[in-house]
Design a protein around this motif. Structure first.
Motif, PDB file in Angstrom:
ATOM      1  N   ILE A  71      36.923  42.576  34.468  1.00  0.00           N
ATOM      2  CA  ILE A  71      37.934  43.630  34.424  1.00  0.00           C
ATOM      3  C   ILE A  71      39.335  43.025  34.280  1.00  0.00           C
ATOM      4  N   LEU A  72      39.520  41.810  34.802  1.00  0.00           N
ATOM      5  CA  LEU A  72      40.802  41.134  34.629  1.00  0.00           C
ATOM      6  C   LEU A  72      41.081  40.918  33.143  1.00  0.00           C
ATOM      7  N   GLY A  73      40.051  40.519  32.398  1.00  0.00           N
ATOM      8  CA  GLY A  73      40.214  40.329  30.963  1.00  0.00           C
ATOM      9  C   GLY A  73      40.482  41.626  30.228  1.00  0.00           C
ATOM     10  N   SER A  74      40.017  42.745  30.787  1.00  0.00           N
ATOM     11  CA  SER A  74      40.208  44.049  30.142  1.00  0.00           C
ATOM     12  C   SER A  74      41.593  44.632  30.392  1.00  0.00           C
ATOM     13  N   VAL A  75      42.138  44.409  31.592  1.00  0.00           N
ATOM     14  CA  VAL A  75      43.416  45.043  31.930  1.00  0.00           C
ATOM     15  C   VAL A  75      44.619  44.138  31.688  1.00  0.00           C
ATOM     16  N   SER A  76      44.399  42.833  31.480  1.00  0.00           N
ATOM     17  CA  SER A  76      45.523  41.934  31.212  1.00  0.00           C
ATOM     18  C   SER A  76      45.065  40.685  30.479  1.00  0.00           C
ATOM     19  N   ARG A  77      45.388  40.592  29.205  1.00  0.00           N
ATOM     20  CA  ARG A  77      45.049  39.383  28.454  1.00  0.00           C
ATOM     21  C   ARG A  77      45.824  38.182  28.976  1.00  0.00           C
ATOM     22  N   THR A  78      47.088  38.414  29.335  1.00  0.00           N
ATOM     23  CA  THR A  78      47.921  37.300  29.795  1.00  0.00           C
ATOM     24  C   THR A  78      47.380  36.685  31.077  1.00  0.00           C
ATOM     25  N   PHE A  79      47.140  37.516  32.087  1.00  0.00           N
ATOM     26  CA  PHE A  79      46.685  36.971  33.361  1.00  0.00           C
ATOM     27  C   PHE A  79      45.236  36.507  33.300  1.00  0.00           C
ATOM     28  N   ALA A  80      44.466  37.069  32.376  1.00  0.00           N
ATOM     29  CA  ALA A  80      43.113  36.555  32.178  1.00  0.00           C
ATOM     30  C   ALA A  80      43.158  35.140  31.616  1.00  0.00           C
ATOM     31  N   LEU A  81      44.276  34.806  30.985  1.00  0.00           N
ATOM     32  CA  LEU A  81      44.468  33.461  30.435  1.00  0.00           C
ATOM     33  C   LEU A  81      45.005  32.498  31.486  1.00  0.00           C
ATOM     34  N   THR A  82      45.915  32.989  32.327  1.00  0.00           N
ATOM     35  CA  THR A  82      46.597  32.104  33.276  1.00  0.00           C
ATOM     36  C   THR A  82      45.844  31.897  34.587  1.00  0.00           C
ATOM     37  N   ILE A  83      45.272  32.947  35.154  1.00  0.00           N
ATOM     38  CA  ILE A  83      44.669  32.854  36.486  1.00  0.00           C
ATOM     39  C   ILE A  83      43.514  31.854  36.547  1.00  0.00           C
ATOM     40  N   GLY A 121      43.560  36.390  41.495  1.00  0.00           N
ATOM     41  CA  GLY A 121      42.985  37.396  40.607  1.00  0.00           C
ATOM     42  C   GLY A 121      42.761  38.706  41.333  1.00  0.00           C
ATOM     43  N   ASN A 122      42.303  38.623  42.568  1.00  0.00           N
ATOM     44  CA  ASN A 122      42.073  39.812  43.372  1.00  0.00           C
ATOM     45  C   ASN A 122      43.380  40.556  43.634  1.00  0.00           C
ATOM     46  N   THR A 123      44.415  39.796  43.972  1.00  0.00           N
ATOM     47  CA  THR A 123      45.717  40.416  44.229  1.00  0.00           C
ATOM     48  C   THR A 123      46.249  41.096  42.973  1.00  0.00           C
ATOM     49  N   TYR A 124      46.085  40.432  41.817  1.00  0.00           N
ATOM     50  CA  TYR A 124      46.569  41.042  40.585  1.00  0.00           C
ATOM     51  C   TYR A 124      45.904  42.397  40.362  1.00  0.00           C
ATOM     52  N   LEU A 125      44.603  42.487  40.604  1.00  0.00           N
ATOM     53  CA  LEU A 125      43.909  43.750  40.381  1.00  0.00           C
ATOM     54  C   LEU A 125      44.389  44.827  41.348  1.00  0.00           C
ATOM     55  N   LEU A 126      44.636  44.450  42.593  1.00  0.00           N
ATOM     56  CA  LEU A 126      45.166  45.414  43.555  1.00  0.00           C
ATOM     57  C   LEU A 126      46.547  45.909  43.121  1.00  0.00           C
ATOM     58  N   CYS A 127      47.373  44.979  42.655  1.00  0.00           N
ATOM     59  CA  CYS A 127      48.701  45.362  42.171  1.00  0.00           C
ATOM     60  C   CYS A 127      48.601  46.233  40.920  1.00  0.00           C
ATOM     61  N   ARG A 128      47.587  45.965  40.106  1.00  0.00           N
ATOM     62  CA  ARG A 128      47.400  46.749  38.884  1.00  0.00           C
ATOM     63  C   ARG A 128      47.056  48.199  39.212  1.00  0.00           C
ATOM     64  N   ILE A 129      46.326  48.404  40.295  1.00  0.00           N
ATOM     65  CA  ILE A 129      46.025  49.767  40.729  1.00  0.00           C
ATOM     66  C   ILE A 129      47.312  50.500  41.099  1.00  0.00           C
ATOM     67  N   VAL A 130      48.193  49.809  41.824  1.00  0.00           N
ATOM     68  CA  VAL A 130      49.496  50.403  42.164  1.00  0.00           C
ATOM     69  C   VAL A 130      50.277  50.729  40.890  1.00  0.00           C
ATOM     70  N   ASP A 131      50.260  49.808  39.916  1.00  0.00           N
ATOM     71  CA  ASP A 131      50.953  50.023  38.648  1.00  0.00           C
ATOM     72  C   ASP A 131      50.394  51.224  37.900  1.00  0.00           C
ATOM     73  N   THR A 132      49.074  51.383  37.941  1.00  0.00           N
ATOM     74  CA  THR A 132      48.442  52.498  37.234  1.00  0.00           C
ATOM     75  C   THR A 132      48.931  53.831  37.779  1.00  0.00           C
ATOM     76  N   ILE A 133      49.043  53.920  39.089  1.00  0.00           N
ATOM     77  CA  ILE A 133      49.570  55.148  39.696  1.00  0.00           C
ATOM     78  C   ILE A 133      51.002  55.387  39.226  1.00  0.00           C
ATOM     79  N   GLU A 134      51.805  54.326  39.202  1.00  0.00           N
ATOM     80  CA  GLU A 134      53.194  54.466  38.755  1.00  0.00           C
ATOM     81  C   GLU A 134      53.264  54.889  37.286  1.00  0.00           C
ATOM     82  N   ASP A 135      52.370  54.357  36.452  1.00  0.00           N
ATOM     83  CA  ASP A 135      52.434  54.602  35.016  1.00  0.00           C
ATOM     84  C   ASP A 135      51.915  55.978  34.608  1.00  0.00           C
ATOM     85  N   ALA A 136      51.292  56.700  35.524  1.00  0.00           N
ATOM     86  CA  ALA A 136      50.723  58.011  35.192  1.00  0.00           C
ATOM     87  C   ALA A 136      51.844  59.025  35.000  1.00  0.00           C
ATOM     88  N   ALA A 137      52.218  59.254  33.749  1.00  0.00           N
ATOM     89  CA  ALA A 137      53.406  60.050  33.439  1.00  0.00           C
ATOM     90  C   ALA A 137      53.290  61.511  33.860  1.00  0.00           C
TER      91      ALA A 137
END
Length: 329
Positions: free
Chosen positions: A22-34, A46-62
């Motif tokens: 799922i890391l590779g699906s939601v972020s190409r950059t961090f899938a490369l770096t982590i 990697g786990n922290t990034y996914l947790l933060c991504r969930i927070v971002d998803t809520i924020e991005d829901a227009a």
């Protein structure tokens, strides 16, 4: 039923396989770096990034109101802190996001229990660092949900606070995680902890500037109101200088940590330099780095992290357009 085998830190292989996929699906950059990080650090970052991504998803829901975003953020934080069952977050969140367009991010939310299972197998010190990071980010973003508007944030102070709660705190997290796993880094970072915040903020400022046309199209700006792009580039440049100094504090014996940070840093430098060459741009694709450029730099980092001088030369050369733009301000 076959019982999943356990890894050395207690996570099932199926859980870790999901995290990697799922890391590779939601972020190409961090899938490369982590994956450049040592295995135990790779798992927790990697786990922290996914947790933060969930927070971002809520924020991005227009289409969600600020109040609903705040409610969902609190439910999520309670689940992370084990104050309530994770299902009390997942079900209402997916209901509110039923019209959300990113299926990978929806899949991540549906699998929040998997992500949290991995977190709860990490060391107590790492878990505490992640919980602090997610708490500050979730609560901080909740404060900013009601501040979204086309004009931008009130002033530079508010802008830097926003950059802190969404990214500066991640710099602090990395510092804590690195310190938990490297005694040499622990010694080097003493007295320079503020550089970690600058590292995170520099990456976030890059994203804000890169994404600004798309944000504007949906009636949002995360830039300070009435502040020019050139001024923002000058601030970002100063934070990049601090970021490089932060990376140089990572011992050469911890090459994975150095390369992880230097790769993210270098991509930010090259992106901001592309932005600096333009008075304006109408789409982030205009300043997006080509895959060829990214992979060439990825290969370069393997050599560069062995030499402080080489990393400094990279910054001197590739930040030239950025310095030129800043000098004209």
């Amino acid at each position: 039923m076959q019982i999943p085998r356990k890894t050395s830190i207690g996570s099932s292989e199926s859980d870790l396989s999901y995290q990697k996929a799922i890391l590779g699906s939601v972020s190409r950059t961090f899938a490369l770096t982590i994956p450049l990080l040592p295995p135990d650090i790779e798992i927790v970052v990697g786990n922290t990034y996914l947790l933060c991504r969930i927070v971002d998803t809520i924020e991005d829901a227009a289409d969600l109101s600020p109040q609903i975003k705040q409610d969902l953020s609190k439910l999520f934080l309670d689940a992370v802190l084990e104050k309530s069952p994770v299902e009390t977050f997942v079900e209402p969140c997916l209901t509110h996001l039923r019209h959300y367009g990113n299926s990978d991010e929806l899949d991540l939310i549906a699998n929040t229990p998997t992500v949290l299972r991995i977190l709860h197998t990490c060391s107590a010190n790492d878990q505490a660092a992640v919980s602090r990071c997610v708490s500050i980010m979730s609560e901080g973003m909740s404060r900013f949900h009601g501040k979204q508007n086309e004009a931008g944030l009130k002033n530079l102070t508010e802008f830097e606070e926003y950059c802190y709660v969404v990214a500066g705190v991640v710099g602090e997290l990395l510092t804590t995680i690195f310190s938990n796993h490297s005694q040499a880094f622990t010694k080097n970072i003493v007295g320079h902890e503020e550089l970690a915040i600058a590292f995170g903020q520099a990456l976030q400022m890059t994203n804000i500037l890169k994404d600004s046309p798309e944000d504007k199209a949906r009636g949002v700006s995360w830039k300070p109101a009435n502040m020019s792009q050139t001024t923002l580039l000058a601030i970002a440049y100063d934070k990049l200088k601090d970021s490089l100094n932060y990376i140089l504090l990572i011992p050469k014996t911890d090459l994975g940590m150095r390369r992880f940070c230097f790769l993210a840093f270098g991509l930010a430098v090259m992106t901001l330099s592309k932005i600096a060459k333009r008075d304006k741009f109408n789409c982030k694709d205009e300043v997006k780095l080509s895959r060829k450029s990214v992979m060439a730099f990825y290969a370069f980092t393997k050599v560069a992290v062995n030499s402080n001088l080489l990393m400094k030369v990279f910054f001197q050369v590739y930040a030239k357009p950025l310095r030129t733009a800043v000098s004209k301000s």
